[in-house]
Design a protein around this motif. Structure first.
Motif, PDB file in Angstrom:
ATOM      1  N   PRO A  67     -70.721 -87.941 -43.839  1.00  0.00           N
ATOM      2  CA  PRO A  67     -70.975 -86.793 -42.976  1.00  0.00           C
ATOM      3  C   PRO A  67     -71.802 -87.057 -41.724  1.00  0.00           C
ATOM      4  CG  PRO A  67     -72.325 -86.634 -44.944  1.00  0.00           C
ATOM      5  CD  PRO A  67     -71.457 -87.852 -45.098  1.00  0.00           C
ATOM      6  N   PHE A  68     -72.556 -88.145 -41.682  1.00  0.00           N
ATOM      7  CA  PHE A  68     -73.366 -88.419 -40.489  1.00  0.00           C
ATOM      8  C   PHE A  68     -73.833 -89.863 -40.468  1.00  0.00           C
ATOM      9  CE2 PHE A  68     -76.315 -86.757 -43.675  1.00  0.00           C
ATOM     10  CZ  PHE A  68     -77.320 -87.701 -43.666  1.00  0.00           C
ATOM     11  N   GLY A  69     -74.337 -90.266 -39.321  1.00  0.00           N
ATOM     12  CA  GLY A  69     -74.929 -91.578 -39.153  1.00  0.00           C
ATOM     13  C   GLY A  69     -76.243 -91.429 -38.405  1.00  0.00           C
ATOM     14  N   LEU A  70     -77.106 -92.404 -38.535  1.00  0.00           N
ATOM     15  CA  LEU A  70     -78.408 -92.387 -37.872  1.00  0.00           C
ATOM     16  C   LEU A  70     -78.556 -93.636 -37.025  1.00  0.00           C
ATOM     17  CD1 LEU A  70     -80.536 -91.312 -40.972  1.00  0.00           C
ATOM     18  CD2 LEU A  70     -79.608 -89.838 -39.178  1.00  0.00           C
ATOM     19  N   GLY A  71     -79.204 -93.487 -35.887  1.00  0.00           N
ATOM     20  CA  GLY A  71     -79.404 -94.639 -35.017  1.00  0.00           C
ATOM     21  C   GLY A  71     -80.378 -94.327 -33.906  1.00  0.00           C
ATOM     22  N   ILE A  72     -80.372 -95.165 -32.911  1.00  0.00           N
ATOM     23  CA  ILE A  72     -81.212 -95.012 -31.729  1.00  0.00           C
ATOM     24  C   ILE A  72     -80.282 -94.802 -30.540  1.00  0.00           C
ATOM     25  CG2 ILE A  72     -82.954 -96.085 -30.247  1.00  0.00           C
ATOM     26  CD1 ILE A  72     -83.957 -95.448 -33.077  1.00  0.00           C
ATOM     27  N   GLY A  73     -80.529 -93.750 -29.777  1.00  0.00           N
ATOM     28  CA  GLY A  73     -79.701 -93.441 -28.615  1.00  0.00           C
ATOM     29  C   GLY A  73     -79.981 -94.374 -27.453  1.00  0.00           C
ATOM     30  N   PRO A  74     -79.170 -94.294 -26.408  1.00  0.00           N
ATOM     31  CA  PRO A  74     -79.362 -95.133 -25.224  1.00  0.00           C
ATOM     32  C   PRO A  74     -80.729 -94.926 -24.566  1.00  0.00           C
ATOM     33  CG  PRO A  74     -77.244 -94.014 -25.123  1.00  0.00           C
ATOM     34  CD  PRO A  74     -77.983 -93.455 -26.307  1.00  0.00           C
ATOM     35  N   ASP A  75     -81.331 -93.754 -24.807  1.00  0.00           N
ATOM     36  CA  ASP A  75     -82.650 -93.462 -24.238  1.00  0.00           C
ATOM     37  C   ASP A  75     -83.791 -94.007 -25.102  1.00  0.00           C
ATOM     38  OD1 ASP A  75     -82.518 -91.763 -26.408  1.00  0.00           O
ATOM     39  OD2 ASP A  75     -82.828 -89.917 -25.257  1.00  0.00           O
ATOM     40  N   GLY A  76     -83.453 -94.667 -26.223  1.00  0.00           N
ATOM     41  CA  GLY A  76     -84.462 -95.249 -27.103  1.00  0.00           C
ATOM     42  C   GLY A  76     -85.008 -94.294 -28.149  1.00  0.00           C
ATOM     43  N   LYS A  77     -84.494 -93.074 -28.185  1.00  0.00           N
ATOM     44  CA  LYS A  77     -84.980 -92.074 -29.139  1.00  0.00           C
ATOM     45  C   LYS A  77     -84.048 -91.997 -30.350  1.00  0.00           C
ATOM     46  CE  LYS A  77     -87.202 -89.318 -25.598  1.00  0.00           C
ATOM     47  NZ  LYS A  77     -87.212 -88.056 -24.881  1.00  0.00           N
ATOM     48  N   PRO A  78     -84.612 -91.634 -31.519  1.00  0.00           N
ATOM     49  CA  PRO A  78     -83.782 -91.487 -32.719  1.00  0.00           C
ATOM     50  C   PRO A  78     -82.712 -90.416 -32.519  1.00  0.00           C
ATOM     51  CG  PRO A  78     -86.105 -91.516 -33.299  1.00  0.00           C
ATOM     52  CD  PRO A  78     -86.039 -91.419 -31.806  1.00  0.00           C
ATOM     53  N   MET A  79     -81.507 -90.706 -32.995  1.00  0.00           N
ATOM     54  CA  MET A  79     -80.407 -89.759 -32.865  1.00  0.00           C
ATOM     55  C   MET A  79     -79.631 -89.709 -34.171  1.00  0.00           C
ATOM     56  SD  MET A  79     -77.220 -91.240 -32.640  1.00  0.00           S
ATOM     57  CE  MET A  79     -76.735 -92.935 -32.831  1.00  0.00           C
ATOM     58  N   ALA A  80     -78.806 -88.675 -34.266  1.00  0.00           N
ATOM     59  CA  ALA A  80     -77.900 -88.534 -35.405  1.00  0.00           C
ATOM     60  C   ALA A  80     -76.492 -88.328 -34.860  1.00  0.00           C
ATOM     61  CB  ALA A  80     -78.316 -87.357 -36.274  1.00  0.00           C
ATOM     62  N   ALA A  81     -75.538 -88.966 -35.488  1.00  0.00           N
ATOM     63  CA  ALA A  81     -74.121 -88.808 -35.141  1.00  0.00           C
ATOM     64  C   ALA A  81     -73.493 -87.980 -36.258  1.00  0.00           C
ATOM     65  CB  ALA A  81     -73.446 -90.170 -35.029  1.00  0.00           C
ATOM     66  N   ILE A  82     -73.212 -86.727 -35.973  1.00  0.00           N
ATOM     67  CA  ILE A  82     -72.700 -85.790 -36.970  1.00  0.00           C
ATOM     68  C   ILE A  82     -71.170 -85.835 -36.975  1.00  0.00           C
ATOM     69  CG2 ILE A  82     -72.685 -83.384 -37.737  1.00  0.00           C
ATOM     70  CD1 ILE A  82     -75.514 -84.713 -37.584  1.00  0.00           C
ATOM     71  N   ASN A  83     -70.588 -86.018 -38.128  1.00  0.00           N
ATOM     72  CA  ASN A  83     -69.144 -85.945 -38.272  1.00  0.00           C
ATOM     73  C   ASN A  83     -68.788 -84.458 -38.374  1.00  0.00           C
ATOM     74  OD1 ASN A  83     -66.455 -86.154 -38.896  1.00  0.00           O
ATOM     75  ND2 ASN A  83     -66.754 -87.389 -40.746  1.00  0.00           N
ATOM     76  N   VAL A  84     -68.296 -83.871 -37.290  1.00  0.00           N
ATOM     77  CA  VAL A  84     -68.054 -82.426 -37.267  1.00  0.00           C
ATOM     78  C   VAL A  84     -66.995 -82.007 -38.281  1.00  0.00           C
ATOM     79  CG1 VAL A  84     -68.841 -82.159 -34.890  1.00  0.00           C
ATOM     80  CG2 VAL A  84     -66.413 -82.469 -35.345  1.00  0.00           C
ATOM     81  N   ARG A  85     -66.211 -82.936 -38.776  1.00  0.00           N
ATOM     82  CA  ARG A  85     -65.251 -82.602 -39.835  1.00  0.00           C
ATOM     83  C   ARG A  85     -65.962 -82.189 -41.123  1.00  0.00           C
ATOM     84  NH1 ARG A  85     -59.953 -84.135 -38.911  1.00  0.00           N
ATOM     85  NH2 ARG A  85     -59.600 -85.529 -37.151  1.00  0.00           N
ATOM     86  N   CYS A  86     -67.242 -82.532 -41.246  1.00  0.00           N
ATOM     87  CA  CYS A  86     -68.020 -82.204 -42.446  1.00  0.00           C
ATOM     88  C   CYS A  86     -68.863 -80.945 -42.287  1.00  0.00           C
ATOM     89  CB  CYS A  86     -68.914 -83.387 -42.819  1.00  0.00           C
ATOM     90  SG  CYS A  86     -67.976 -84.852 -43.308  1.00  0.00           S
ATOM     91  N   LEU A  87     -68.717 -80.251 -41.158  1.00  0.00           N
ATOM     92  CA  LEU A  87     -69.439 -79.002 -40.939  1.00  0.00           C
ATOM     93  C   LEU A  87     -68.586 -77.824 -41.393  1.00  0.00           C
ATOM     94  CD1 LEU A  87     -70.876 -79.627 -37.354  1.00  0.00           C
ATOM     95  CD2 LEU A  87     -72.086 -79.822 -39.552  1.00  0.00           C
ATOM     96  N   GLU A  88     -69.239 -76.819 -41.955  1.00  0.00           N
ATOM     97  CA  GLU A  88     -68.537 -75.619 -42.412  1.00  0.00           C
ATOM     98  C   GLU A  88     -68.075 -74.779 -41.229  1.00  0.00           C
ATOM     99  OE1 GLU A  88     -71.327 -73.549 -44.884  1.00  0.00           O
ATOM    100  OE2 GLU A  88     -71.513 -75.242 -46.266  1.00  0.00           O
ATOM    101  N   GLY A  89     -66.875 -74.263 -41.313  1.00  0.00           N
ATOM    102  CA  GLY A  89     -66.385 -73.279 -40.357  1.00  0.00           C
ATOM    103  C   GLY A  89     -65.996 -73.788 -38.989  1.00  0.00           C
TER     104      GLY A  89
END
Length: 115
Positions: free
Chosen positions: A77-99
């Protein structure tokens, strides 16, 4: 606006805050096989109610995203990493979101094969 999401069996459950009308569709070997449609958010917008020990993770290529998945049903459902700006980010798989109406979602192509 909060969005609720989970893996297929519900073992991994989460809530993510924000709005989106588009998702990134990456053509790398991993994303294309899994069918990911990704929405990137600052890490603090993701609240996971599942303990770390109940999730598995997978890293590949440059090992910059920690793809979290359920060891029970295999859904990611998601992944975690560091964005290009150096800040923590999350990559959400929108297929796993309700509605989420996938037909109305703009898909933004990303050439991950070149990375």
């Amino acid at each position: 606006m909060p969005h609720h999401g989970s893996c297929h069996c519900g073992r991994i459950a989460f809530e993510v805050e924000g709005e989106f009308d588009a998702a990134m569709e990456c053509n790398c070997s991993h994303c294309s096989r899994k069918g990911y449609l990704l929405w990137f958010v600052p890490r603090e917008q993701l609240r996971v109610s599942t303990p770390e020990a109940d999730m598995a993770s997978y890293r590949f290529n440059r090992h910059v995203i920690d793809h979290r998945f359920c060891p029970q049903c295999g859904c990611a459902p998601f992944g975690l990493g560091i964005g290009p700006d150096g800040k923590p980010m999350a990559a959400i798989n929108v297929r796993c979101l309700e509605g989420v109406e996938l037909d109305s979602l703009k898909r933004v192509p990303f050439d991950g094969r070149k990375i």
